[in-house]
Structure formats: structure tokens, C-alpha cells
Design an enzyme around this catalytic site. Structure first.
Site, mmCIF file in Angstrom:
data_model
loop_
_atom_site.group_PDB
_atom_site.id
_atom_site.type_symbol
_atom_site.label_atom_id
_atom_site.label_comp_id
_atom_site.label_asym_id
_atom_site.label_seq_id
_atom_site.Cartn_x
_atom_site.Cartn_y
_atom_site.Cartn_z
ATOM 1 N N HIS A 1 -10.117 -6.144 4.789
ATOM 2 C CA HIS A 1 -10.931 -6.892 3.834
ATOM 3 C C HIS A 1 -12.185 -6.085 3.525
ATOM 4 C CE1 HIS A 1 -13.710 -10.555 2.930
ATOM 5 N NE2 HIS A 1 -13.246 -10.003 1.825
ATOM 6 N N GLU B 1 -13.711 -5.974 7.290
ATOM 7 C CA GLU B 1 -13.115 -6.933 8.233
ATOM 8 C C GLU B 1 -11.662 -6.531 8.442
ATOM 9 O OE1 GLU B 1 -13.850 -10.822 6.447
ATOM 10 O OE2 GLU B 1 -15.295 -11.286 8.003
#
Ligand code: T1G
Length: 703
Positions: A432, A444
């Protein structure tokens, strides 16, 4: 002598060898050993010169950061450096790797410095909320001049050895063996009759420039750019002392200012962040022998802003990357966006033409999935819709080679569901990125239920290669960052219904240190994005939970933020300056009236607690659910992805610094007044009751 320092004699030269893995941090034992070694060399009548080298990958990397906050233990680094500089025999520091902070200050205490051509030297203390506290603010300006010294001390970035030579920080570059180079240089000194040359006695760097004007200019710049930061102004004050005081008094002034920084909460927060970044790389249940797969080639599916930004990340890291779009027209638009992004960097001077050409050559536009057959890693960055993700992952599953890692850039959809579209869910992971992907450091790494250890390790490794702050998160709605952002944004909006304006809320949070206020952020991102998420949440959350209605009213009026020229704020065409939106006040009044709320003046403190504590409470739940490994991981996510002020250490560290008992008391009041959204997290209640902190808590692995 301490076992960290060896003293050898090579004819008339004393060779001092320091060895304190992994980075020769100048902890107490090493300082003690250095002191004794230099004192022994000084006392040995057979010795006429001294050479100082370090074993391992680098010259001293600075003071031992782990010692900060603990009672000082003699000898202090300034004491050691005073002895080094005071020696009657010329000393040579042989620099390799990175001489940083106290490491460079030790070298500046030596009379000469030579450096391997690929070495770097710097004074990064400001990044830890400190200032060079062992003579750097006094000796560096005397050698390199006030302007260069201020640039290095305020920026904290290291300079290459060649540049250090230009600025008389280093005397000469060398290749090859450290000891040979050091001994050869020392012999030359003796042959040429060159004796001690104390940096502290140099004046060249202080002459010929209007130092007062330089200092005033940097001071004004710091006050304007980073008003909240404590140490930069003290860095300037220390350098200013060097321009007008003799060395001894300047060192005293430096020490005073250093201790002010050392005792500031900002130093504690910034040091917390330093170690948090290194902790995040450690995954508790990953076997230490897990070997990441090598990622030699990558691909990105989707040429929108995110997809292109991600492709640039790979090109910037030297990884050839295929960018797939469904049609040639869309592909050309995507490639043009890549070219334009680089062209802007070249125009700004942050990228050379040659580097741009080199990086663009690494991006290959494709429209056919078949061209993905040989790539090692694919990152999907298509529209946030599960049906679209399914189509993409089923095609990837069909064409990619066995062992190819399939990653989704989804910002909140269920990664486990996405992995289930493939025959190898163990090869699926979430990467992410945060927009703009080629700028934001946060990544992430979303660990699916089936993601294998090897793929997880590979995702962390590619995160490091892309120079990201990679943090492992579990699967839930919004993972960590966005899940907490949902609470923060909702509470900010409730404040509008209670009586605040967007200007007041944004100003309160900017004063707290946030890079941007929540409503300026929403206007930037587009209110329609939040609308889709709110709609999805309303469908899955308990019906009795109340939502604010202001954003929906703005969306209904087509006021989506900057993209429509009006949202919470109004924007003149081509101008991003937020102006008052005159149509908002009636909407706020209607929203309050509809809920029977009597609008009132809200205090800044209340605005900050209502928003920042919503992050803390959700963060505690995330920890308890095991969605994040540790509280410092959550801090890193907010520091690197959401503009939380680094000098506050992140939301969880900030709560620790306030005191969890105080945070809990406020949350309990909010729970009584604002309802279920504010139900205290059980972990917060537990830690507060036990007088503990988030940073001291580790999940019970057995649990
Ligand atoms: N003190 C203590 N531990 C340190 C350390 C330090 N200075 N530097 C690194 N470590 C640990 C780190 O936590 C990690 O531990 C391991 O070493 C490898 O680090 C008086 C007051 C040198 C460029 O700010 O920038 O001097 O996780 O993973 O990628 O004026 O470390 O393995 O347990 O980063 O090869 C100023 C900080 C201090 C330099 C190497 N110096 N270090 O990078 O390894 S203040 C700094 C770095 C000061 C004086 C003032 C980098 C590195 P673990 P790593 P790396």
C-alpha cells in the site's frame, strides 16, 4: 585498555584501532578506550604521530544514541576530543563509511583527516532533536566556513568525501587499505615536518564572510519553515557563538545548548523515531533464515496517478518496470505523466537530465498481459473495486511465472479476498503506497492470512530497495493508517456540527504540528473518495452508530474540494489557497439544527484532544487485534504517511508522553458525552490502570 580499542606501534607511529560493531557507536567503553589510547600514545616518547582507524563497515557513527536520557557516564565525548586535539603529536583520522555526528567530531579533533573516496561525513544530530555537542558547531565553521557548517548542521545530511575535501573538512582522499593509507599519510607528515594542526585554532573559515547576515538569514528561514522545532535555533546559536567566542568559551556555549536539546521532549520523540524505523524491519514470527526472493524486474498494472508513481519508485531504484494499461491511448497518457514528473524534478534541479533519461529507459509501457510472463513482482494499482481487482488477479494468476509475487496497492479492500482470486494466495501481499507514491516514504506491507514468510520478507526487502519506510500491517478495513484516519476525520467533522469551522479545526491541528489540517487534506484528496468509504462503512457498521453529515451535504451540492474549486473551502482557479466557502455556514447550521445541537465556541485544546485521541484509541484497538506488531509501527505510519509532526514521535508515543491515565480520562469523558464511537479501547484501560505505556507493551505471542 578497553577491548574495543587496540593500540599498536608501527615504528614511530601509534596505530589506534577501534572496533565496536555494528557501527562503532561511541559508547562509554569506546570513549574510555580512545582516551586511554591517546594518552598512552602521548606519553610514549618513541611515538611521533598517531593514526586512528575503525574496524567494520564505518568510521564512528556518532554518540551511542541508546545512552541518551540516561545519566551521563565519564569520559564525555568532548573530554575525549579535547585530549585528542591537545596531543603534542600530529594525529590522522582515517575515515571510511560514514563519519557521523560525534564520529565526525572525533575526526575534527584529530589534526588531519583522510577519507576513502566513497566515504561520507555529516552532523545529523538535528534529526534527533539535538545539535553537534562535541565541538562540531565550533570546529566545523572554522574549517568549512559558516555557510557550509550551517547547511550541514541544520540539514543533517552527510556530504561526499570529495566535497568534504573542497571545504577543508578532509585533507585528502585515498583508495585501498585504511591502515596503509593512514600510516603513509602520517609518515609524510613527519617527513615534511608538519606538526599538530588544531581545528579549534583555525580561523580561515570564519573570515571573509558576513557571518552575522548568514546567521540572521538562516534563523529567519528556520523560524518560518519549522516553527515547532526546538533544536535548529539552538544549532544556529551554537554556530553563532563560534563566530565571536574563543574556542573554549564557544565549546561551553555549545554544551549549554546541547543539554537544552538533550532534555527536550522533542529529542526523546525523534530518537524514538530513529529506533522505530529500525524496529519496523523486524517481524516477530519470521524465521531468521527466511530468504527473500530476488526482485530483478517489476510490473505495475494501471497507469493512473498511483500506478505511475509506483512505477517511478522502481525506476528510481534502478529496477526495470513494465507499466501496463489497457489501451494505447491510456498508456501514452501514463508514460507522458512519467516524463512530466521527471521533467519537473529536472527543472527544480533535484534530478539531472542524465538520470531522467536513465530512469525513463527503465519504464516499458505495455498493453498485453502476456508481456508479464517473466516479471518477478507485479503491483496492481487499478480502481478500488473488488470486481476490477478480481479480473486483474485472475489474469495475473494465468500469465505470471511460478513464484512471481502478486501485490495489490489496495488502500482498504480485503487482501485475503483478492488473494483468493489466485491459485497461489501464498504469493499475494499488499503493497500500500501513499500518494504521491514516488514522494511519500510510507509503505504499508499488508500481510494476508496466506502470505508466505518468503513473500513477506521479499516485500520488506523491496520496500527497503525503494527507500520506503516499510511497515507490516494486518488485514482489516483501512489496515492501520486509513482505519485510524476514518476516526480522526469523523471526529473532525463532528466538531463542525458542534460549532467549529474548518478553518478553526485545521488551524488547531496545524498548531499541534500536523502538516495539514483534516479539511484541507479532504479538499485535496476529493470528498467523493470519502463518500464511497462512508457508504461502505455504513453498510457494515451497527445501524445505531451516528455519522456526521457535513461531507455528504457538500458532496450532494457537488462541492468535492479542489477538483471542483469548492469543498470545505473555496479555491480561485489555478490557486490552491483555501478561502472561505460562503455556502458552508448554512450547511453547518442545518447539520447542527438537524441533530438538535446548539453551536458553541470550541477551544483549541478540545479540538486537538477530540481528533488526536481518536487516533490513539483506534491505535490501541489495532494493537490489541494484532493488526500492527508494535506501537512504534503505528507511530511510523502516521509520521511518514499522514503528516504527524516528527518531533512528537507519532500518536502512540505522544499519548505515552501525555500519560495514558490522562488520555483515558479524557476518552471516558468523550464516551459519556459523544457515545459509542468513544468506547475506550480495553488495552488503553489496561495499560493506564497498570501505569504502563504503549511503547513498553508487546503482544502476548502465546495469546
Ligand atoms: N548509536 C547507537 N546505535 C546505533 C547508532 C548510534 N549512533 N547508529 C546505528 N545504531 C544501531 C541501529 O539502531 C541498528 O541497531 C544498528 O546500529 C545498525 O544500524 C555528541 C550527540 C551509521 C548510516 O545519527 O545513520 O553523535 O537494529 O540499521 O543501515 O554530537 O545507523 O541492529 O539493533 O541504521 O548500515 C549521531 C545514526 C548520533 C547516526 C548505518 N549519529 N546511524 O546505517 O545500519 S548523536 C547518527 C545511522 C551524536 C554528538 C551527537 C546509521 C548508519 P539494530 P542501521 P545502516
Amino acid at each position: 585498555m578497553s577491548e574495543l580499542v587496540r593500540l599498536q606501534r608501527r615504528d614511530e607511529i601509534a596505530l589506534i584501532i577501534a572496533d565496536n560493531p555494528p557501527v562503532n557507536a561511541l559508547g562509554q567503553a569506546l570513549r574510555q578506550g580512545l582516551l586511554q589510547a591517546f594518552q598512552a600514545a602521548e606519553a610514549d616518547s618513541r611515538v611521533r604521530a598517531v593514526v586512528l582507524v575503525c574496524e567494520g563497515s564505518t568510521f564512528f557513527a556518532g554518540a551511542d544514541i541508546k545512552e541518551f536520557g540516561k545519566p551521563p557516564v565519564a569520559p564525555s565525548l568532548p573530554e575525549v576530543i579535547d585530549v585528542i586535539e591537545g596531543c603534542s603529536k600530529p594525529s590522522v583520522a582515517v575515515i571510511h563509511g560514514t563519519a557521523l555526528g560525534g564520529g565526525l567530531e572525533v575526526a575534527l579533533g584529530c589534526h588531519y583527516r583522510i577519507a576513502r573516496a566513497d566515504a561520507r561525513v555529516g552532523l545529523p544530530e538535528v534529526k534527533l532533536g539535538l545539535l553537534p555537542g562535541a565541538g562540531g558547531t565550533q570546529r566545523l565553521p572554522r574549517l568549512a566556513g559558516v555557510a557550509k557548517a550551517l547547511e550541514m548542521i541544520l540539514g543533517g545530511a552527510p556530504v561526499e568525501a570529495g566535497e568534504a575535501c573542497e571545504y577543508h573538512i578532509v585533507d585528502e582522499l585515498f583508495e585501498g587499505d585504511l591502515t596503509d593509507a593512514g600510516l603513509a599519510y602520517a609518515r609524510r607528515l613527519l617527513q615534511e615536518g608538519r606538526g599538530v594542526r588544531r581545528s579549534g585554532e583555525q580561523t580561515r573559515g570564519l573570515e571573509g564572510t558576513d557571518n552575522a547576515a548568514l546567521i540572521a538569514a538562516r534563523h529567519a528561514e528556520v523560524v518560518k519553515r519549522s516553527p515547532g522545532l526546538f533544536s535548529p535555533l539552538r544549532c544556529i546559536a551554537a554556530v553563532e557563538a563560534a563566530t565571536r567566542l574563543p574556542l573554549a568559551e564557544g565549546l561551553e556555549r555549545e554544551r549549554e545548548l546541547f543539554l537544552e536539546c538533550l532534555n527536550s521532549p522533542q529529542r526523546a520523540a525523534l530518537v524514538h523515531t530513529f529506533f522505530a524505523e529500525r524496529q519496523a524491519a523486524k517481524i516477530a514470527d519470521l524465521p531468521v533464515d527466511t530468504r527473500p526472493r530476488e526482485i530483478r524486474t517489476a510490473a505495475v498494472i494501471g497507469g493512473g496517478a498511483m500506478g505511475v508513481g509506483i512505477a517511478l519508485c522502481f525506476a528510481n531504484a534502478g529496477v526495470p518496470v513494465k507499466l501496463l494499461e489497457v489501451g494505447d491511448e491510456a498508456l501514452q497518457r501514463a508514460l507522458q505523466r512519467a516524463r512530466d514528473t521527471y521533467a519537473t524534478s529536472v527543472k527544480r534541479g533535484s534530478l539531472s537530465e542524465a538520470a531522467m533519461v536513465q530512469r525513463l529507459a527503465l519504464i516499458e509501457g505495455i498493453t498485453d498481459y502476456a508481456a508479464l510472463a517473466d516479471v518477478d513482482l507485479v503491483v496492481e494499482a487499478v480502481f478500488e473495486d473488488m470486481a476490477v481487482k478480481q479480473q486483474v488477479f485472475e489474469r495475473l494468476d494465468a500469465v505470471c511465472k511460478p513464484g512471481a509475487i502478486l501485490a495489490s496497492n489496495t488502500s482498504s479492500l480485503d487482501l485475503n479476498a483478492i488473494a483468493a482470486f489466485t491459485r497461489h494466495p501464498e504469493d499475494v501481499v499488499g503493497l500500500h503506497f501513499f500518494s504521491p507514491a514516488n514522494v511519500m516514504r510510507l509503505l504499508e506491507v499488508v500481510r494476508g492470512a496466506r502470505t508466505s514468510h518468503e513473500v513477506l520478507a521479499s516485500a520488506m526487502a523491496i520496500g527497503r530497495k525503494l527507500k520506503k519506510v516499510a511497515v507490516v500491517v494486518g488485514v482489516c478495513d483501512g489496515f492501520v493508517g486509513n482505519r485510524m484516519l476514518f476516526q480522526y476525520g469523523r471526529e473532525a467533522e463532528f466538531l463542525l456540527e458542534e460549532g467549529a469551522t474548518p478553518q478553526q479545526v485545521d488551524a488547531a491541528l496545524r498548531n499541534f504540528g500536523m502538516a495539514m489540517g483534516p479539511f484541507a487534506v479532504r479538499d485535496l484528496a476529493g470528498l467523493d473518495i470519502g463518500q464511497a468509504i462512508r457508504k461502505r462503512q455504513r453498510a457494515i457498521l451497527p445501524a445505531h452508530l451516528e455519522f456526521p453529515t457535513v461531507a455528504d451535504r457538500l458532496c450532494a451540492a457537488g462541492m468535492l474540494g479542489q477538483k471542483t474549486g469548492v469543498g470545505y473551502y473555496r479555491y480561485e482557479p489555478g490557486n490552491r489557497t483555501p478561502l472561505e466557502n460562503p455556502e458552508l455556514a448554512p450547511m453547518l447550521a442545518a447539520a447542527s439544527r438537524e441533530k438538535g445541537i446548539e453551536r458553541r465556541e470550541l477551544e483549541e485544546r478540545y479540538i486537538v484532544e477530540r481528533t488526536i485521541y481518536s487516533l490513539v484509541n483506534e491505535g490501541a484497538k489495532i494493537l490489541e487485534e494484532g493488526i500492527a506488531q508494535r506501537s512504534s509501527d503505528i507511530d511510523l505510519i502516521y509520521l511518514n504517511g499522514y503528516g504527524f509532526p516528527a518531533w512528537r514521535g507519532g500518536p502512540m508515543f505522544y499519548a505515552d508522553s501525555v500519560g495514558l491515565d490522562k488520555v483515558l480520562a479524557t476518552i471516558r469523558e468523550l464516551h459519556a458525552r459523544c457515545g459509542e464511537w468513544w468506547k475506550p479501547a480495553p488495552l488503553l484501560e489496561k495499560l493506564a490502570a497498570e501505569g504502563r505505556t504503549f511503547s513498553g507493551w508487546q503482544p502476548d505471542r502465546a495469546g
